[in-house]
Design a protein around this motif. Structure first.
Motif, PDB file in Angstrom:
ATOM      1  N   ILE A  17      29.187  -6.510 -72.190  1.00 36.81           N
ATOM      2  CA  ILE A  17      28.366  -7.321 -72.696  1.00 36.81           C
ATOM      3  C   ILE A  17      28.917  -7.557 -74.102  1.00 36.81           C
ATOM      4  O   ILE A  17      29.720  -7.042 -74.602  1.00 36.81           O
ATOM      5  N   PHE A  18      29.023  -8.912 -74.332  1.00 41.82           N
ATOM      6  CA  PHE A  18      29.683  -9.523 -75.741  1.00 41.82           C
ATOM      7  C   PHE A  18      28.742 -10.419 -76.297  1.00 41.82           C
ATOM      8  O   PHE A  18      27.754 -11.192 -75.719  1.00 41.82           O
ATOM      9  N   ASN A  19      29.070 -10.557 -77.591  1.00 43.94           N
ATOM     10  CA  ASN A  19      28.254 -11.666 -78.276  1.00 43.94           C
ATOM     11  C   ASN A  19      29.092 -13.117 -78.376  1.00 43.94           C
ATOM     12  O   ASN A  19      30.078 -13.092 -78.799  1.00 43.94           O
ATOM     13  N   ALA A  20      28.498 -13.779 -77.616  1.00 43.47           N
ATOM     14  CA  ALA A  20      28.870 -15.289 -77.478  1.00 43.47           C
ATOM     15  C   ALA A  20      29.368 -16.053 -78.495  1.00 43.47           C
ATOM     16  O   ALA A  20      30.121 -16.900 -78.435  1.00 43.47           O
ATOM     17  N   GLY A  76      31.522  -2.645 -74.035  1.00 47.84           N
ATOM     18  CA  GLY A  76      31.748  -4.069 -74.733  1.00 47.84           C
ATOM     19  C   GLY A  76      32.071  -3.974 -76.204  1.00 47.84           C
ATOM     20  O   GLY A  76      32.006  -2.947 -76.745  1.00 47.84           O
ATOM     21  N   PRO A  77      32.464  -5.023 -76.939  1.00 45.18           N
ATOM     22  CA  PRO A  77      32.938  -4.893 -78.429  1.00 45.18           C
ATOM     23  C   PRO A  77      31.738  -4.518 -79.289  1.00 45.18           C
ATOM     24  O   PRO A  77      30.560  -4.513 -78.805  1.00 45.18           O
ATOM     25  N   CYS A  78      32.174  -3.940 -80.485  1.00 44.58           N
ATOM     26  CA  CYS A  78      30.949  -3.659 -81.365  1.00 44.58           C
ATOM     27  C   CYS A  78      30.415  -4.723 -81.501  1.00 44.58           C
ATOM     28  O   CYS A  78      30.421  -5.866 -81.817  1.00 44.58           O
ATOM     29  N   THR A 133      26.547   2.859 -81.769  1.00 45.99           N
ATOM     30  CA  THR A 133      26.513   3.947 -81.115  1.00 45.99           C
ATOM     31  C   THR A 133      27.578   4.861 -81.038  1.00 45.99           C
ATOM     32  O   THR A 133      28.630   4.437 -81.101  1.00 45.99           O
ATOM     33  N   GLN A 134      27.414   6.017 -81.332  1.00 50.33           N
ATOM     34  CA  GLN A 134      28.535   7.011 -81.579  1.00 50.33           C
ATOM     35  C   GLN A 134      28.942   7.618 -79.974  1.00 50.33           C
ATOM     36  O   GLN A 134      28.162   8.623 -79.576  1.00 50.33           O
ATOM     37  N   GLY A 135      29.896   7.377 -79.541  1.00 51.67           N
ATOM     38  CA  GLY A 135      30.146   7.749 -78.116  1.00 51.67           C
ATOM     39  C   GLY A 135      29.520   7.129 -76.898  1.00 51.67           C
ATOM     40  O   GLY A 135      29.854   6.086 -76.529  1.00 51.67           O
ATOM     41  N   VAL A 136      28.492   7.824 -76.671  1.00 51.37           N
ATOM     42  CA  VAL A 136      27.635   7.587 -75.755  1.00 51.37           C
ATOM     43  C   VAL A 136      26.277   7.830 -75.731  1.00 51.37           C
ATOM     44  O   VAL A 136      25.833   8.856 -76.186  1.00 51.37           O
ATOM     45  N   ARG A 137      25.544   7.014 -75.280  1.00 54.67           N
ATOM     46  CA  ARG A 137      23.721   7.228 -75.161  1.00 54.67           C
ATOM     47  C   ARG A 137      23.368   7.085 -73.418  1.00 54.67           C
ATOM     48  O   ARG A 137      23.943   6.227 -72.928  1.00 54.67           O
ATOM     49  N   ILE A 138      22.708   8.120 -72.949  1.00 55.50           N
ATOM     50  CA  ILE A 138      22.401   7.974 -71.780  1.00 55.50           C
ATOM     51  C   ILE A 138      21.013   7.637 -71.553  1.00 55.50           C
ATOM     52  O   ILE A 138      20.285   8.348 -71.767  1.00 55.50           O
ATOM     53  N   LEU A 139      20.339   6.944 -70.789  1.00 56.31           N
ATOM     54  CA  LEU A 139      19.267   6.605 -70.467  1.00 56.31           C
ATOM     55  C   LEU A 139      18.915   6.469 -68.833  1.00 56.31           C
ATOM     56  O   LEU A 139      19.810   5.866 -68.149  1.00 56.31           O
ATOM     57  N   GLU A 140      18.048   7.480 -68.698  1.00 55.54           N
ATOM     58  CA  GLU A 140      17.691   7.620 -67.238  1.00 55.54           C
ATOM     59  C   GLU A 140      16.209   6.713 -67.047  1.00 55.54           C
ATOM     60  O   GLU A 140      15.472   6.817 -67.757  1.00 55.54           O
TER      61      GLU A 140
END
Length: 185
Positions: free
Chosen positions: A87-90, A10-12, A35-42
């Protein structure tokens, strides 16, 4: 054990990381840091199993940075994903237009089904939550839309996310069963 990969896109400044941390019960972040690129949560969720025998499921939640400067990485992020949460900020009008691009790139290009996608209208603390005024363009209006406000109704988003995880697990499990049957026959 079944594994499923889900992308948060989603947008910044839409709240992806805050929601990812909340839904996976990871650490809290108090200040905004893109977030720079991606974060992976397991994570695992005991309420989500892959079959009636109670076999567990491991999830990888890929919290993808919203800056378009990472667009060249998107094909790698999408590889082997079973679900996308947009995800977006409405409260930011431009986000409604931007999510059409996110849907096109991450859902349509992967040929994901509507039930593999979830839309979250995230409301930041102190914003007036108006759930009725969102008009989504087609094909976004066919997707499940959930409003989140971690200050006022935190458990509502958790319940909806667990329902979404269950549908992803069902989809992955059915796909795996079909693949196994094609090998046997």
């Amino acid at each position: 054990m079944l594994k499923a990969k889900i992308l948060f896109v989603g947008p910044c400044e839409s709240g992806k990381t805050v929601l990812a941390n909340f839904l996976t019960e990871s650490s809290d972040i108090t200040e905004y840091n893109p977030t720079q690129g991606v974060r992976i949560l397991e994570f695992e969720n005991p309420q989500v199993t892959s079959n009636n025998k109670g076999t567990g499921c491991e999830f990888e939640l890929w919290d993808c940075g919203g800056d378009r400067k990472f667009e060249s990485c998107w094909p790698a992020l999408m590889k082997d994903s079973q679900g996308v949460v947009i995800i977006f900020n409405a409260d930011i009008p431009s986000h409604l237009k931007e999510i059409e691009m996110w849907h096109s790139c991450f859902v349509q290009q992967q040929l994901l089904q509507d039930n593999q996608c979830l839309l979250i209208a995230h409301h930041k603390p102190g914003s007036g939550v108006d759930k009725s005024s969102l008009s989504l363009a087609a094909p976004l209006n066919k997707l499940k839309l959930v409003h989140s406000n971690l200050e006022e109704e935190p458990e509502e988003i958790r319940v909806e996310f667990i329902k979404y995880l269950k549908s992803i697990v069902s989809s992955v499990s059915e796909s795996r069963d079909r693949e196994e049957m094609s090998i046997i026959t």
